[in-house]
Design a protein around this motif. Structure first.
Motif, PDB file in Angstrom:
ATOM      1  N   UNK A  88       7.592  90.127  22.922  1.00 44.40           N
ATOM      2  CA  UNK A  88       7.071  91.426  23.367  1.00 44.40           C
ATOM      3  C   UNK A  88       6.940  92.408  22.209  1.00 44.40           C
ATOM      4  N   UNK A  89       7.533  92.095  21.064  1.00 42.33           N
ATOM      5  CA  UNK A  89       7.459  92.984  19.905  1.00 42.33           C
ATOM      6  C   UNK A  89       6.260  92.682  19.009  1.00 42.33           C
ATOM      7  N   UNK A  90       5.472  91.673  19.377  1.00 44.79           N
ATOM      8  CA  UNK A  90       4.250  91.338  18.639  1.00 44.79           C
ATOM      9  C   UNK A  90       3.026  91.943  19.315  1.00 44.79           C
ATOM     10  N   UNK A  91       2.057  92.311  18.525  1.00 44.12           N
ATOM     11  CA  UNK A  91       0.769  92.796  19.010  1.00 44.12           C
ATOM     12  C   UNK A  91      -0.327  91.991  18.324  1.00 44.12           C
ATOM     13  N   UNK A  92      -1.220  91.388  19.096  1.00 43.08           N
ATOM     14  CA  UNK A  92      -2.305  90.617  18.487  1.00 43.08           C
ATOM     15  C   UNK A  92      -3.350  91.560  17.903  1.00 43.08           C
ATOM     16  N   UNK A 127      -4.577  83.594  13.254  1.00 40.35           N
ATOM     17  CA  UNK A 127      -4.356  84.687  14.200  1.00 40.35           C
ATOM     18  C   UNK A 127      -3.476  85.725  13.518  1.00 40.35           C
ATOM     19  N   UNK A 128      -3.973  86.966  13.466  1.00 40.64           N
ATOM     20  CA  UNK A 128      -3.203  88.058  12.890  1.00 40.64           C
ATOM     21  C   UNK A 128      -2.508  88.844  13.999  1.00 40.64           C
ATOM     22  N   UNK A 129      -1.227  89.153  13.750  1.00 42.07           N
ATOM     23  CA  UNK A 129      -0.407  89.936  14.656  1.00 42.07           C
ATOM     24  C   UNK A 129       0.162  91.130  13.898  1.00 42.07           C
ATOM     25  N   UNK A 130       0.704  92.089  14.645  1.00 44.17           N
ATOM     26  CA  UNK A 130       1.384  93.232  14.037  1.00 44.17           C
ATOM     27  C   UNK A 130       2.713  93.451  14.731  1.00 44.17           C
ATOM     28  N   UNK A 131       3.673  94.039  14.007  1.00 41.85           N
ATOM     29  CA  UNK A 131       4.982  94.368  14.569  1.00 41.85           C
ATOM     30  C   UNK A 131       5.578  95.517  13.779  1.00 41.85           C
ATOM     31  N   UNK A 132       6.352  96.348  14.462  1.00 43.27           N
ATOM     32  CA  UNK A 132       7.093  97.414  13.783  1.00 43.27           C
ATOM     33  C   UNK A 132       8.335  96.842  13.134  1.00 43.27           C
ATOM     34  N   UNK A 133       8.687  97.365  11.966  1.00 37.40           N
ATOM     35  CA  UNK A 133       9.900  96.911  11.288  1.00 37.40           C
ATOM     36  C   UNK A 133      11.129  97.298  12.117  1.00 37.40           C
ATOM     37  N   UNK A 180       2.487 104.301  13.178  1.00 39.10           N
ATOM     38  CA  UNK A 180       2.750 102.945  13.637  1.00 39.10           C
ATOM     39  C   UNK A 180       2.571 102.794  15.147  1.00 39.10           C
ATOM     40  N   UNK A 181       3.111 103.733  15.914  1.00 36.56           N
ATOM     41  CA  UNK A 181       2.969 103.650  17.366  1.00 36.56           C
ATOM     42  C   UNK A 181       1.499 103.684  17.751  1.00 36.56           C
ATOM     43  N   UNK A 182       0.749 104.587  17.130  1.00 35.77           N
ATOM     44  CA  UNK A 182      -0.675 104.686  17.444  1.00 35.77           C
ATOM     45  C   UNK A 182      -1.394 103.387  17.108  1.00 35.77           C
ATOM     46  N   UNK A 183      -1.046 102.800  15.977  1.00 42.17           N
ATOM     47  CA  UNK A 183      -1.705 101.558  15.573  1.00 42.17           C
ATOM     48  C   UNK A 183      -1.373 100.425  16.531  1.00 42.17           C
ATOM     49  N   UNK A 184      -0.102 100.292  16.884  1.00 43.02           N
ATOM     50  CA  UNK A 184       0.307  99.193  17.759  1.00 43.02           C
ATOM     51  C   UNK A 184      -0.199  99.381  19.183  1.00 43.02           C
ATOM     52  N   UNK A 185      -0.350 100.628  19.627  1.00 48.38           N
ATOM     53  CA  UNK A 185      -0.796 100.886  21.001  1.00 48.38           C
ATOM     54  C   UNK A 185      -2.299 100.975  21.144  1.00 48.38           C
ATOM     55  N   UNK A 230     -19.847  87.604   2.896  1.00 42.99           N
ATOM     56  CA  UNK A 230     -20.435  88.557   3.831  1.00 42.99           C
ATOM     57  C   UNK A 230     -19.675  88.508   5.154  1.00 42.99           C
ATOM     58  N   UNK A 231     -19.296  89.684   5.643  1.00 41.44           N
ATOM     59  CA  UNK A 231     -18.574  89.780   6.913  1.00 41.44           C
ATOM     60  C   UNK A 231     -19.288  90.789   7.798  1.00 41.44           C
ATOM     61  N   UNK A 232     -19.582  90.388   9.016  1.00 45.94           N
ATOM     62  CA  UNK A 232     -20.150  91.302  10.004  1.00 45.94           C
ATOM     63  C   UNK A 232     -19.009  92.053  10.658  1.00 45.94           C
ATOM     64  N   UNK A 233     -19.055  93.388  10.601  1.00 45.89           N
ATOM     65  CA  UNK A 233     -17.967  94.198  11.130  1.00 45.89           C
ATOM     66  C   UNK A 233     -18.505  95.206  12.129  1.00 45.89           C
ATOM     67  N   UNK A 234     -17.605  95.725  12.943  1.00 41.94           N
ATOM     68  CA  UNK A 234     -17.942  96.774  13.900  1.00 41.94           C
ATOM     69  C   UNK A 234     -17.063  97.972  13.611  1.00 41.94           C
ATOM     70  N   UNK A 235     -17.547  99.197  13.900  1.00 39.66           N
ATOM     71  CA  UNK A 235     -16.705 100.366  13.644  1.00 39.66           C
ATOM     72  C   UNK A 235     -15.519 100.374  14.591  1.00 39.66           C
ATOM     73  N   UNK A 236     -14.339 100.605  14.041  1.00 42.50           N
ATOM     74  CA  UNK A 236     -13.130 100.692  14.853  1.00 42.50           C
ATOM     75  C   UNK A 236     -12.321 101.888  14.389  1.00 42.50           C
ATOM     76  N   UNK A 237     -11.765 102.642  15.337  1.00 40.25           N
ATOM     77  CA  UNK A 237     -10.822 103.697  14.996  1.00 40.25           C
ATOM     78  C   UNK A 237      -9.445 103.217  15.360  1.00 40.25           C
ATOM     79  N   UNK A 238      -8.484 103.513  14.544  1.00 38.09           N
ATOM     80  CA  UNK A 238      -7.109 103.099  14.801  1.00 38.09           C
ATOM     81  C   UNK A 238      -6.242 104.363  14.996  1.00 38.09           C
ATOM     82  N   UNK A 239      -5.737 104.370  16.186  1.00 39.72           N
ATOM     83  CA  UNK A 239      -5.067 105.545  16.513  1.00 39.72           C
ATOM     84  C   UNK A 239      -3.841 105.804  15.686  1.00 39.72           C
TER      85      UNK A 239
END
Length: 314
Positions: free
Chosen positions: A176-180, A197-203, A271-276, A299-308
């Protein structure tokens, strides 16, 4: 078409972007183009974890140097290959493997489980951070002693499995502490390919990151925005101070997945904004672009993303 070197820290434009090839990839790219080696090697399944904590200068992440032409890049987040023994982990807290499969966009529940286990295992091997505890609501504390280092070394050397270490200490995996985050496949021409697969977690609070004994060459917490400010120069490569990094600019030490994730971290409010942040699990695969004089880009096709608000360590 914008080039990554012209992209300011914390900003990721929509459309297609070009990234430089790192030195480890050039020989494979030449063979692909000049000798017609157009049958991609089968990628190995891998997981990588973006470990995060807040700092006065902005969101930080733990990065390490990876030798030997790793598909994750010379400088990357902790991670590595999914292993068969990852199936042996049974004490599990958090979303069920079936829920993880849905989250990761795969019908293969077993594969989804292995990716999650591999993410937590690799994070423990490479940094000592262990997302596991005696029960579903607690975490291990004080992970920096010699006993824990011996456990990490034994897993890395395959003397022991991750499952056996968890069982020895009576620990439950805290999935539950991982975020995909995202799904990346190495370019077709690469000699070593990962389906990552990349995941994120708070220290976690009361845990400290450290390099694996006798194996880690360089690693530390970096502020994403500060690292990206130096992407035009070799400051980080010179700091690592190895023959393969001295004088090498940041863009050639990172694969596109790592650079794009760093940009999103730099843009996040904490961190909270990024994980949520609610995000689709986008799939990416860089494509080889040949230029004049046997020069190449990805070359990488990307889409605009905002990270809270800022993230307190768990």
């Amino acid at each position: 078409m914008p080039n990554s070197s012209s992209t300011p820290a914390g900003f990721r434009p929509a459309g297609k972007r070009l990234f430089p090839l790192n030195p480890d990839q050039r020989e494979a790219a030449l063979a692909w183009v000049e000798f017609g080696e157009h049958t991609p090697r089968k990628p190995r399944q891998a997981s990588s974890v973006v470990l995060l904590k807040d700092s006065p200068g902005g969101l930080q992440t733990f990065m390490t140097y990876r030798s030997g032409g790793s598909p994750l890049g010379p400088v990357a987040f902790p991670g590595g290959t999914v292993e068969a023994a990852d199936d042996d982990v049974t004490d599990w807290a958090g979303p069920a493997p079936a829920a993880w499969a849905k989250n990761l966009g795969t019908a293969d529940i077993g594969l989804a489980k292995r990716h999650v286990v591999a993410a937590i295992r690799e994070l423990f091997e490479e940094t000592g951070i262990l997302l596991a505890g005696p029960d579903a609501s607690s975490l291990v504390e004080g992970n920096s002693g010699p006993e824990w280092m011996r456990a990490r070394v034994s897993i890395a050397s395959q003397e022991n499995t991750f499952a056996s270490v968890l069982k020895r200490y009576g620990l439950v995996l805290r999935t539950d502490l991982l975020k995909s985050l995202s799904h990346w496949t190495s370019p077709d021409f690469a000699h070593r390919r990962f389906d990552t697969r990349y995941f994120a977690a708070a220290n976690p609070v009361n845990q400290e990151a450290s390099l694996l004994e006798n194996k880690g060459l360089w690693g530390r917490w970096v502020t994403a925005a500060e690292v990206l400010k130096d992407r035009h120069n070799s400051a980080l490569g010179d700091e690592i101070n190895l023959p393969a990094t001295r004088g090498v600019v940041l863009g050639e030490l990172l694969v596109p997945s790592v650079e794009i994730i760093l940009e999103k971290i730099a843009a996040a409010r904490g961190c909270i904004a990024y994980l949520n942040h609610t995000r689709a699990i986008n799939e990416y695969q860089p494509k080889l672009v040949a230029g004049a004089g046997s020069t190449f880009s990805l070359e990488v096709a990307t889409a605009p993303l905002s990270e809270g608000a800022p993230c307190r360590e768990r």
